[in-house]
Enzyme design. Structure first.
Site, PDB file in Angstrom:
ATOM      1  N   ASP A 143       0.834  -1.184   0.000  1.00  0.00           N
ATOM      2  CA  ASP A 143       0.000   0.000   0.000  1.00  0.00           C
ATOM      3  C   ASP A 143       0.880   1.250   0.000  1.00  0.00           C
ATOM      4  O   ASP A 143       1.692   1.456   0.896  1.00  0.00           O
ATOM      5  CB  ASP A 143      -0.870  -0.039   1.261  1.00  0.00           C
ATOM      6  N   ASP A 155      -9.152   0.556   1.699  1.00  0.00           N
ATOM      7  CA  ASP A 155      -9.034   1.083   0.339  1.00  0.00           C
ATOM      8  C   ASP A 155     -10.319   0.789  -0.433  1.00  0.00           C
ATOM      9  O   ASP A 155     -10.863   1.647  -1.121  1.00  0.00           O
ATOM     10  CB  ASP A 155      -7.876   0.419  -0.421  1.00  0.00           C
TER      11      ASP A 155
HETATM   12 MG    MG Z   1      -4.881   0.405  -5.443  1.00  0.00          MG
END
Ligand code: MG
Ligand code: ADP
Length: 555
Positions: free
Chosen positions: A56, A390
Site C-alpha cells: 500500500d 481502500d
Molecule cells: Mg490500489
C-alpha cells in the site's frame, strides 16, 4: 552582508531545485515496483526490529523514515490521495515523481520553472476534462459493479486470495451505510479478530458490542428496546461504609444495611421508571441492584468502555446520562433488534470455548454494518484491513459521485491522447510542458506492464493504437500482457481516484518547481499544530543522503 548564522545552510537557484527534484524522484522510485496487481510488496524494518509488509503506497511512505522537505511533499501526495479516496496512492506518487522527471529534462532545455508550472496547470485541466469525458455512470444500487470496484482496489494486496468474499463484505457494508447524502463513514465498522483464516471473515449487520448481560437472569435479546447509557455506577459509596464500620449494635447495623438497600432500590426504580429496557453503565452495579434489574427484565452491561458507550449512545440516538434525577425520556436511545451472537468458537485445552458479543441492529440513526475480519497473524490481518479500507474508500467514491473509469491504464492513455491534441493549440514553450505531462501520465500503464513482466514498450504501442482506433476502454491485462476491454474484465475504479491523483500530483510538482532556495531555518514548527518532526528545510542537504541510505536498506 551575512544575515544567516554560521550553522545555517543555504542552497540556491538551480542547485536547490535540482537537489529537490532528485529527492522527490527517489520517493517515486521507491514505490514504483509496488504498482498494479502484479506489483511487489515491501518489507519495512525499524530499529527495534518491528516489521511491516505492505503493498500500500501510503502505508509504505508513512512507515519509511523520510526526512527531506521535497520528498515530504511527495509523501503529502499519497496522504491527500488516501484522505480523498483511500486508493490510488501509488499511481499518484508515480505521476508526481514523473512530472518532476520530465521537468528536469525541460529545465535542461532552458525552459523556465514557472513556464513548466503554467504548462502543467493547463495540462491538468485538459486531463481532468478527458477523465470526465471517459467516465461511465454507475448506479449506487449496482452491487455487481460496486463489487468489481472493491475487487480492483484489493488486487495485488495481501487480501488477493479472498478478494471475492471480501468485496462482497465491502458491498454489504456500503449498502448498510449509504444514506441520502452519501455514505456515512461511521456506518461501516471494521473489526479484527485473530484466529481462523481470512476466509472466515464475515459481515454482521449492526454494531458489535463486546459485552454480555451482567446477570444470568437477564434477557439475552430484545426487540424495540429503549436504551439508557449511564455515565456512572449504581453502588453504595464504600467510604461511607468504612466510616460507619464501628456501629455498636446489630440493630444499628441492620438499619444501616436497610438504608443501603433502599438507596439501590431507588436508583433501580428510576431506571425502570424511565422505561429503559437496556442499561449501559460506565461503572459497576451492585449485586443486589443487578438482581432487581433482572427481575424487571432490564438488560444490564456494566463497566463498559467509554468509546463503545459513545458509539452506542450515538447509534441509538440517545444521550449519555450523568444524573438519573434530571434525565428525561428524550435521553433514551432506541434499538430495533438486540441479540447475542457467537462471533467465534475455538478449542482451548480440548474444551470448546465460545466468544459472544451483543449485536445492536435496526437502529434509528440509520443502518450500520460491521466487517468482521479474521486472519491467522497480525501481519495478515493488518494488510487485509488496509485493503478493505481502500476498497471501502473507492466504493464510497463511486456511490457518491456515480462515475467510474476502466482501469489497467485505459484512462491514462485517453488523457495522453487528449493532451497531445491540446498541445498543438498551446503557445510557446508551455507546449513542451503539456507534452511532458502526457509523457508523465503514460508512465502509469508503462509501470503496470513492467511490473507484470511484460515488454512495456510493446504494450504501450499496442495500447495507444487500440485507443487511437476509438477503443476507449481497453487496458493492459496484468496477467497476460494482452490489450483487453477492462469493462469486460471487471477492472474498474471510481473517477475520483484519477482526478484526485492528477490534482495532487500537479500541486506537489508545482510546489517543488517554484522553490529556488533551500535555507535551513530555525524551528519553523513553533506554533504549527502539525505533529511533523523537524522543521522543513532543517535536514536539507544532509537529509537527502540519509534518505537514500534508508531506502537502500529497505529494498
Ligand atoms: Mg490500489
Ligand atoms: P494504487 O496505490 O495506485 O492504487 P495499485 O497497486 O493498487 O496502486 O495499482 C493500481 C493500478 O492497477 C491501477 O492503474 C489499476 O487500474 C490497475 N489494476 C488493478 N487491477 C488490475 C487488473 N486486474 N488488470 C490490470 N490493471 C489493474
Amino acid at each position: 552582508m551575512v544575515v544567516l548564522s554560521d550553522e545555517s545552510q543555504r542552497t540556491s537557484g538551480e542547485d536547490a531545485l535540482s537537489m529537490n527534484l532528485t529527492a522527490a524522484q527517489a520517493v517515486g522510485e521507491a514505490v514504483r515496483t509496488t504498482l498494479g496487481p502484479r506489483g511487489m510488496d515491501k518489507m519495512l524494518v525499524d530499529g527495534s526490529g518491528n516489521v511491516v509488509v505492505t503493498n500500500d503506497g501510503v502505508t509504505l511512505l508513512e512507515e519509511m523514515d523520510i526526512d527531506h522537505p521535497a520528498a515530504d511533499t511527495l509523501v503529502d501526495v499519497a496522504t491527500t490521495q488516501e484522505a480523498e479516496v483511500g486508493d490510488g496512492t501509488t499511481s499518484a506518487v508515480v505521476l508526481a515523481s514523473e512530472l518532476l522527471g520530465e521537468a528536469e529534462d525541460l529545465l535542461e532545455q532552458d525552459v523556465h520553472p514557472s513556464t513548466i508550472v503554467e504548462g502543467y496547470r493547463t495540462a491538468a485541466e485538459v486531463a481532468v476534462d478527458a477523465l470526465e469525458e471517459a467516465a461511465i455512470d454507475v448506479d449506487p444500487d449496482d452491487e455487481e459493479t460496486l463489487a468489481q470496484i472493491a475487487s480492483t482496489a484489493m488486487t495485488g494486496k495481501g487480501a488477493e486470495a479472498s478478494r471475492e468474499l471480501l468485496s462482497d463484505l465491502v458491498v454489504q457494508g456500503i449498502r448498510a451505510a449509504t444514506r441520502e447524502d452519501g455514505v456515512d463513514e461511521d456506518g461501516i465498522i471494521i473489526r479484527q479478530f485473530y484466529g481462523g483464516s481470512v476466509d472466515d471473515s464475515r459481515f454482521v449487520p449492526g454494531i458489535l458490542f463486546d459485552y454480555n448481560p451482567s446477570h444470568q437472569n437477564m434477557p439475552r435479546s430484545a426487540t424495540d428496546a429503549d436504551v439508557l447509557v449511564y455515565e456512572s455506577s449504581i453502588e453504595v459509596a464504600e467510604t461511607e461504609m468504612d466510616a460507619e464500620a464501628t456501629v455498636g449494635n446489630f440493630e444499628e447495623l441492620g438499619g444501616y444495611v436497610e438504608r443501603e438497600k433502599e438507596q439501590l432500590e431507588i436508583a433501580v426504580e428510576k431506571v425502570v421508571d424511565s422505561g429503559a429496557d437496556v442499561l449501559v453503565t460506565s461503572g459497576g452495579v451492585d449485586d443486589y441492584a443487578q438482581q432487581l434489574l433482572a427481575e424487571a427484565d432490564v438488560m444490564l452491561f456494566d463497566r463498559t468502555d467509554e468509546e463503545e458507550r459513545e458509539r452506542i449512545a450515538n447509534a441509538t440516538g440517545g444521550n449519555r446520562v450523568t444524573d438519573l434525577n434530571t434525565m428525561t425520556a428524550d435521553d433514551l436511545g432506541f434499538v430495533g433488534t438486540l441479540e447475542q451472537e457467537t462471533i467465534r468458537e475455538h478449542t482451548f485445552r480440548r474444551q470448546a470455548a465460545k466468544e459472544k458479543t451483543m449485536v445492536f441492529d435496526d437502529l434509528p440513526t440509520g443502518e450500520y454494518g460491521t466487517i468482521l475480519l479474521r486472519g491467522g497473524t497480525e501481519h495478515v490481518i493488518d494488510e487485509v484491513e488496509r485493503a478493505i479500507e481502500d476498497a471501502v474508500g473507492v466504493a464510497t467514491a463511486a456511490v457518491e459521485d456515480g462515475a467510474i473509469l476502466p482501469g489497467g491504464g485505459a484512462p491514462e492513455v485517453e488523457v495522453s491522447l487528449a493532451l497531445r491534441e491540446a498541445a498543438s493549440g498551446v503557445e510557446g514553450r508551455q507546449q513542451l510542458a503539456v507534452e511532458a505531462f502526457a509523457e508523465a501520465i503514460e508512465e502509469g500503464p508503462t509501470v503496470l506492464a513492467e511490473n507484470a513482466g511484460h515488454d512495456a514498450i510493446d504494450a504501450m504501442v499496442e495500447l495507444t493504437a487500440s485507443h487511437d482506433e476509438g477503443n476507449t476502454t481497453t487496458g493492459i491485462d496484468a496477467e497476460t500482457g494482452e490489450i483487453v476491454d477492462m469493462l469486460e474484465s471487471g477492472v474498474v475504479e471510481p473517477l475520483r481516484v484519477k482526478t484526485t491523483a492528477v490534482n495532487a500530483a500537479l500541486d506537489a510538482s508545482s510546489t517543488i518547481l517554484r522553490i529556488d532556495d533551500v535555507i535551513s531555518a530555525g524551528d519553523l514548527s513553533v506554533g504549527d499544530d502539525e505533529e511533523d518532526e523537524g522543521p522543513p528545510g532543517g535536514g536539507a542537504p544532509g537529509g537527502m543522503g540519509g534518505m537514500g541510505g534508508g531506502m537502500g536498506g529497505m529494498m
